[in-house]
Scaffold this active site. Structure first.
Site, PDB file in Angstrom:
ATOM      1  N   CYS A 130      56.585  53.874  64.900  1.00 46.80           N
ATOM      2  CA  CYS A 130      56.062  53.226  66.114  1.00 46.80           C
ATOM      3  C   CYS A 130      56.878  53.627  67.349  1.00 46.80           C
ATOM      4  O   CYS A 130      56.308  54.028  68.368  1.00 46.80           O
ATOM      5  CB  CYS A 130      56.047  51.711  65.923  1.00 46.80           C
ATOM      6  SG  CYS A 130      57.546  51.033  65.170  1.00 46.80           S
TER       7      CYS A 130
HETATM    8  N1  LIG Z   1      55.615  47.186  61.007  1.00 50.46           N
HETATM    9  C1  LIG Z   1      55.459  48.197  61.872  1.00 50.46           C
HETATM   10  O1  LIG Z   1      55.334  48.003  63.109  1.00 50.46           O
HETATM   11  C2  LIG Z   1      55.417  49.614  61.359  1.00 50.46           C
HETATM   12  C3  LIG Z   1      55.081  50.623  62.272  1.00 50.46           C
HETATM   13  C4  LIG Z   1      55.046  51.952  61.819  1.00 50.46           C
HETATM   14  C5  LIG Z   1      55.366  52.239  60.511  1.00 50.46           C
HETATM   15  N2  LIG Z   1      55.731  51.254  59.658  1.00 50.46           N
HETATM   16  C6  LIG Z   1      56.087  51.626  58.285  1.00 50.46           C
HETATM   17  O2  LIG Z   1      55.015  51.257  57.427  1.00 50.46           O
HETATM   18  C7  LIG Z   1      55.538  50.862  56.156  1.00 50.46           C
HETATM   19  C8  LIG Z   1      55.066  49.442  55.869  1.00 50.46           C
HETATM   20  O3  LIG Z   1      55.588  48.613  56.895  1.00 50.46           O
HETATM   21  P1  LIG Z   1      55.185  47.077  57.055  1.00 50.46           P
HETATM   22  O4  LIG Z   1      55.863  46.610  58.285  1.00 50.46           O
HETATM   23  O5  LIG Z   1      53.728  46.895  56.910  1.00 50.46           O
HETATM   24  O6  LIG Z   1      55.951  46.474  55.760  1.00 50.46           O
HETATM   25  P2  LIG Z   1      55.833  45.045  55.094  1.00 50.46           P
HETATM   26  O7  LIG Z   1      55.134  44.104  55.999  1.00 50.46           O
HETATM   27  O8  LIG Z   1      57.205  44.685  54.619  1.00 50.46           O
HETATM   28  O9  LIG Z   1      54.892  45.322  53.800  1.00 50.46           O
HETATM   29  C9  LIG Z   1      55.306  46.117  52.721  1.00 50.46           C
HETATM   30  C10 LIG Z   1      54.186  46.205  51.698  1.00 50.46           C
HETATM   31  O10 LIG Z   1      54.648  47.009  50.591  1.00 50.46           O
HETATM   32  C11 LIG Z   1      54.569  46.260  49.366  1.00 50.46           C
HETATM   33  N3  LIG Z   1      55.766  46.619  48.584  1.00 50.46           N
HETATM   34  C12 LIG Z   1      57.051  46.371  48.930  1.00 50.46           C
HETATM   35  N4  LIG Z   1      57.894  46.892  47.998  1.00 50.46           N
HETATM   36  C13 LIG Z   1      57.114  47.504  47.074  1.00 50.46           C
HETATM   37  C14 LIG Z   1      57.386  48.195  45.858  1.00 50.46           C
HETATM   38  N5  LIG Z   1      58.640  48.387  45.421  1.00 50.46           N
HETATM   39  N6  LIG Z   1      56.348  48.689  45.146  1.00 50.46           N
HETATM   40  C15 LIG Z   1      55.066  48.497  45.565  1.00 50.46           C
HETATM   41  N7  LIG Z   1      54.741  47.807  46.681  1.00 50.46           N
HETATM   42  C16 LIG Z   1      55.753  47.316  47.430  1.00 50.46           C
HETATM   43  C17 LIG Z   1      54.520  44.809  49.779  1.00 50.46           C
HETATM   44  O11 LIG Z   1      53.749  44.015  48.891  1.00 50.46           O
HETATM   45  P3  LIG Z   1      54.336  43.363  47.550  1.00 50.46           P
HETATM   46  O12 LIG Z   1      55.778  43.054  47.797  1.00 50.46           O
HETATM   47  O13 LIG Z   1      53.480  42.167  47.304  1.00 50.46           O
HETATM   48  O14 LIG Z   1      54.125  44.425  46.500  1.00 50.46           O
HETATM   49  C18 LIG Z   1      53.770  44.875  51.109  1.00 50.46           C
HETATM   50  O15 LIG Z   1      52.369  44.883  50.878  1.00 50.46           O
HETATM   51  C19 LIG Z   1      57.076  50.943  56.259  1.00 50.46           C
HETATM   52  O16 LIG Z   1      57.518  52.139  55.694  1.00 50.46           O
HETATM   53  C20 LIG Z   1      57.315  50.907  57.755  1.00 50.46           C
HETATM   54  O17 LIG Z   1      58.502  51.561  58.136  1.00 50.46           O
HETATM   55  C21 LIG Z   1      55.744  49.933  60.044  1.00 50.46           C
END
Ligand SMILES: NC(=O)c1ccc[n+]([C@@H]2O[C@H](COP(=O)([O-])OP(=O)(O)OC[C@H]3O[C@@H](n4cnc5c(N)ncnc54)[C@H](OP(=O)(O)O)[C@@H]3O)[C@@H](O)[C@H]2O)c1
Length: 351
Positions: free
Chosen positions: A153
């Protein structure tokens, strides 16, 4: 209709992907995963989707690559970095196309990954295969990709304003300073002391100084733009809003503009540069000289706003951008890449 899966569909960016894909005219959301919500329907976990018929039937499952590959042709990985590659490798082997929102495939160098992420890259052979999913810069490469590394982001909010200026040699590749402010959803949906309401609300704080992880991809892409190493000063801040990023960049023009005529000429060159780069882009809004970016104008959309001012007192060019970290900074941009990959209208499902 292409069948799509979202792995990590219960996180913040996964939830946004689900919303966009449910109403996308060309695709069928066929599989969603979450370990904590396995067995529950989409409508149970996210009642806001409950009015959609599909949400009552589609259930979260445990994330198992073999099963996901049977259900979907294109898989979005909305997983923490380090975990995403564990899924990308078997899914690519089974013929799926991958759009990864994590940092796992954004860097071209495994050494840079080790330096910034603190562990060996789990699949270094894939790094050169991945395409950096910034559509305005890599549209042609995205069309043919099997592994798309959607940008971070903060990097999106910095790269889109800076790359055209660097490529046109309008600014020096040295001394670039970026100050960014991000909403709390940027940290993901997790229970951590630093992100509890009382810790964030009524508070603004810098973090990740002086070497935030996103610097690695920002400097990589700026260096590629000028074919020379570029280093920047980047200070991210956490601000008490749910979503949105505002970035202010302090840049040094290549040319001095000590009188009004020189300033006018430089202003025209900058304006022409941005028009040539983004005048026809559906998701970049170039603001006029009376307006400045504001997160409230982009939150909930896939737009990035860009504005700039020359400061004759300091000799600097100040460029500002605003985007929604969860859309243009994550899920919206990832769907934009999917549209390019599949040959759909680039704006499908995003307007
Ligand atoms: N948030 C932002 O603004 C943003 C912007 C750009 C990029 N990103 C990137 O996008 C990715 C996701 O970010 P987010 O903010 O959406 O994260 P988040 O809200 O923490 O969600 C993570 C997701 O991954 C799952 N998960 C976590 N550990 C896991 C594992 N070991 N195996 C399988 N599933 C797992 C979780 O569900 P369960 O725990 O139920 O399995 C959850 O659905 C990250 O790499 C982040 O850096 C985020």
């Amino acid at each position: 209709m292409k069948k799509i899966a979202v792995v990590g569909a219960s996180g913040y960016s996964g939830e946004e992907l689900v919303g966009l894909l449910l109403s996308h005219p060309e695709v069928d959301l066929a599989a969603i995963t979450s370990r904590q919500n396995a067995g529950r329907t989409l409508a149970q976990v996210f009642p806001k989707f409950g009015h959609q018929r599909k949400a009552k039937n589609l259930r979260f499952t445990e994330p198992r690559p073999e099963w996901i590959a049977q259900e979907a042709e294109i898989v979005f990985l909305a997983l923490p970095h380090g975990i995403a590659s564990e899924f990308a490798v078997p899914l690519l082997d089974r013929g799926c196309k991958i759009i990864d929102l994590s940092a796992d495939f954004r860097l071209r160098s495994a050494a840079a990954y080790l330096e910034f992420y603190g562990h060996e890259h789990p699949a270094p052979d894939l790094l050169l295969k991945a395409v950096y999913g910034l559509p305005e810069i890599y549209r042609r490469e995205i069309q043919k990709a099997s592994l798309i590394a959607s940008p971070g982001c903060y990097p999106t909010s910095i790269l889109l304003p800076v790359i055209p200026l660097l490529k046109s040699l309008l600014i020096k590749p040295t001394g670039i300073i970026a100050d960014s402010l991000s909403g709390v959803s940027g940290a993901g949906r997790k229970a951590e002391l630093d992100y509890l309401f009382v810790e964030c609300n009524e508070s603004i704080r810098p973090y990740g100084i002086p070497k935030h992880r996103h610097l690695s991809e920002i400097e990589q892409e700026l260096s590629l733009a000028v074919s020379a190493p570029v280093t920047i000063q980047f200070t991210p801040h956490l601000i008490p809003v749910n979503r949105g990023i505002l970035t202010t960049l302090y840049l040094a023009p290549e040319k001095h503009f000590s009188d009004a005529a020189m300033m006018h000429e430089l202003a025209e060159q900058i304006s022409n540069c941005y028009q040539a780069a983004y005048g026809n882009e559906p998701f970049v809004r170039l603001l006029d000289e009376k307006s400045l970016p504001d997160t409230k104008n982009v939150v909930g959309t896939n737009m990035i706003e860009i504005a700039w001012r020359l400061d004759p007192r300091t000799g600097r060019l100040v460029v500002m951008s605003a985007e929604d970290n969860l859309l243009k900074g994550a899920s919206g941009q990832a769907v934009q890449s999917m549209n390019i990959l599949c040959g759909y209208p680039e704006t499908a499902g995003l307007q």
